[in-house]
Every structure is written in structure tokens, then in C-alpha cells.
Design a protein around this motif. Structure first.
Motif, PDB file in Angstrom:
ATOM      1  N   SER A 149      -4.019 -12.370   1.433  1.00 46.32           N
ATOM      2  CA  SER A 149      -3.109 -11.701   1.632  1.00 46.32           C
ATOM      3  C   SER A 149      -1.405 -11.757   0.629  1.00 46.32           C
ATOM      4  O   SER A 149      -0.962 -11.109   0.588  1.00 46.32           O
ATOM      5  N   ILE A 150      -1.968 -13.118  -0.352  1.00 47.32           N
ATOM      6  CA  ILE A 150      -0.994 -13.739  -1.021  1.00 47.32           C
ATOM      7  C   ILE A 150      -1.130 -13.441  -2.573  1.00 47.32           C
ATOM      8  O   ILE A 150      -0.697 -13.494  -2.897  1.00 47.32           O
ATOM      9  N   ILE A 151      -2.531 -12.920  -2.605  1.00 54.26           N
ATOM     10  CA  ILE A 151      -2.961 -12.381  -3.749  1.00 54.26           C
ATOM     11  C   ILE A 151      -1.716 -11.206  -3.946  1.00 54.26           C
ATOM     12  O   ILE A 151      -2.078  -9.624  -3.393  1.00 54.26           O
ATOM     13  N   PRO A 152      -1.848 -11.582  -5.618  1.00 53.49           N
ATOM     14  CA  PRO A 152      -0.654 -10.642  -6.154  1.00 53.49           C
ATOM     15  C   PRO A 152      -1.281  -8.819  -6.693  1.00 53.49           C
ATOM     16  O   PRO A 152      -2.465  -9.279  -6.961  1.00 53.49           O
ATOM     17  N   LYS A 153      -1.080  -8.230  -6.148  1.00 53.60           N
ATOM     18  CA  LYS A 153      -1.366  -6.212  -6.149  1.00 53.60           C
ATOM     19  C   LYS A 153      -1.702  -6.132  -7.408  1.00 53.60           C
ATOM     20  O   LYS A 153      -3.052  -5.920  -6.588  1.00 53.60           O
ATOM     21  N   PRO A 154      -1.613  -6.661  -8.462  1.00 51.65           N
ATOM     22  CA  PRO A 154      -2.434  -5.785  -9.353  1.00 51.65           C
ATOM     23  C   PRO A 154      -4.012  -6.159  -9.533  1.00 51.65           C
ATOM     24  O   PRO A 154      -4.409  -6.375  -9.713  1.00 51.65           O
ATOM     25  N   GLY A 204       9.234 -12.433   3.753  1.00 51.65           N
ATOM     26  CA  GLY A 204      10.656 -12.260   4.060  1.00 51.65           C
ATOM     27  C   GLY A 204      10.464 -10.947   4.714  1.00 51.65           C
ATOM     28  O   GLY A 204      12.066 -11.052   5.504  1.00 51.65           O
ATOM     29  N   ARG A 205       9.761 -10.123   4.448  1.00 50.35           N
ATOM     30  CA  ARG A 205       9.101  -9.131   5.003  1.00 50.35           C
ATOM     31  C   ARG A 205       9.525  -8.506   6.082  1.00 50.35           C
ATOM     32  O   ARG A 205       9.810  -7.989   6.785  1.00 50.35           O
ATOM     33  N   ARG A 206       8.500  -9.972   6.312  1.00 48.18           N
ATOM     34  CA  ARG A 206       7.628 -10.295   7.967  1.00 48.18           C
ATOM     35  C   ARG A 206       9.091 -10.468   8.261  1.00 48.18           C
ATOM     36  O   ARG A 206       9.535  -9.858   9.986  1.00 48.18           O
ATOM     37  N   VAL A 239       4.824 -17.123  -5.093  1.00 51.05           N
ATOM     38  CA  VAL A 239       6.254 -16.046  -4.677  1.00 51.05           C
ATOM     39  C   VAL A 239       5.660 -15.107  -3.856  1.00 51.05           C
ATOM     40  O   VAL A 239       6.897 -13.871  -2.995  1.00 51.05           O
ATOM     41  N   GLN A 240       4.060 -14.420  -4.072  1.00 49.88           N
ATOM     42  CA  GLN A 240       4.416 -13.196  -2.918  1.00 49.88           C
ATOM     43  C   GLN A 240       4.111 -13.285  -1.578  1.00 49.88           C
ATOM     44  O   GLN A 240       4.578 -12.730  -0.549  1.00 49.88           O
ATOM     45  N   MET A 241       3.674 -14.350  -1.629  1.00 50.79           N
ATOM     46  CA  MET A 241       4.047 -15.002  -0.156  1.00 50.79           C
ATOM     47  C   MET A 241       5.610 -15.598   0.478  1.00 50.79           C
ATOM     48  O   MET A 241       5.535 -14.745   1.277  1.00 50.79           O
TER      49      MET A 241
END
Length: 132
Positions: A34-39, A94-96, A87-89
Motif C-alpha cells: 500500500s505504500i508504493i507510490p501511485k505512479p 494521515g488520511r486514515r 512519504v506515501q505511507m
């Protein structure tokens, strides 16, 4: 060719950190997907395994005098390369934490934020192991 820097406690600690994290990447890859950056999301599992192998290789390399310099440079590069995932994590947590609002979610988010600046001393340790 100059000799490898001595094996010191910070380098052993970095090697232990890499070895532990690398093994976790191999046995519980879902923790990191889940922490792999979206691109890069299309290659999540492959990137988790590749980074785990890289961490284990860096750990082993840091411990041996003949490979310490190269492993130190590779370790510093790896730490820079995985920084976007960290950073993605933090962004995801933060959203969670906002959604859940629980003390546990907020504490975990705070931990992910605190972890970000800790990358720099790890990079410094890796570069010192490389003799830089």
C-alpha cells in the motif's frame, strides 16, 4: 585502494535494520504494497520483493569488509529511493487518522511523520560505511 572503514555499531545497526525489513518484505509483502507510490502501482508486489532483496543484499554487504564500501553507497541510494514510499505511507496514514479519529490511528500517523527525518541519519551512516 584504501581499506574499508571499520565495522562500527551504527553500521551493524543499519545492517540489522535492513536485514529485518528485508525479511519482512519477503514474508509479509502485503504490509508494504500500500505504500508504493501511485505512479508505480502496477508493479507493487514486484517492487516490494525487489526492495526486500536489495535490503538483504545491502545488510550482508555492509558486514563484510570487501563489500562494505559498495554496500554503503548502495544502502544510501536505497534509502533515497524508498523515501517516496515513506512519504506515501505518511500521507495515507494521515488520511486514515482523519477518518478514524482514534488515538491509535493518530499515534501511528505521528510515528510515520517522525520516521521521515530519520532517513537522513541512516543515509549518513550508509555513506560513512562507504568511506564518504
Amino acid at each position: 585502494m584504501s581499506p574499508a572503514p571499520a565495522l562500527d555499531k551504527p553500521t551493524v545497526g543499519l545492517a540489522a535494520l535492513f536485514a529485518t525489513s528485508g525479511v519482512i518484505h519477503m514474508v509479509r509483502p502485503q504490509v508494504f504494497e500500500s505504500i508504493i507510490p501511485k505512479p508505480l502501482a502496477g508493479y507493487r508486489l514486484e517492487l516490494v520483493y525487489a526492495s526486500g532483496v536489495a535490503e538483504i543484499a545491502c545488510a550482508a554487504g555492509l558486514l563484510h569488509p570487501a563489500t562494505r564500501k559498495a554496500a554503503g553507497l548502495a544502502s544510501a541510494a536505497l534509502l533515497v529511493a524508498v523515501f517516496p514510499a515513506n512519504v506515501q505511507m505518511s500521507a495515507s496514514q494521515g488520511r486514515r487518522a482523519q477518518r478514524k479519529g482514534t488515538p491509535q490511528a493518530q499515534a501511528f500517523f505521528a510515528g510515520t511523520l517522525a520516521r521521515l527525518p530519520l532517513q537522513w541519519p541512516l543515509i549518513r551512516t550508509a555513506l560513512r560505511a562507504a568511506g564518504r
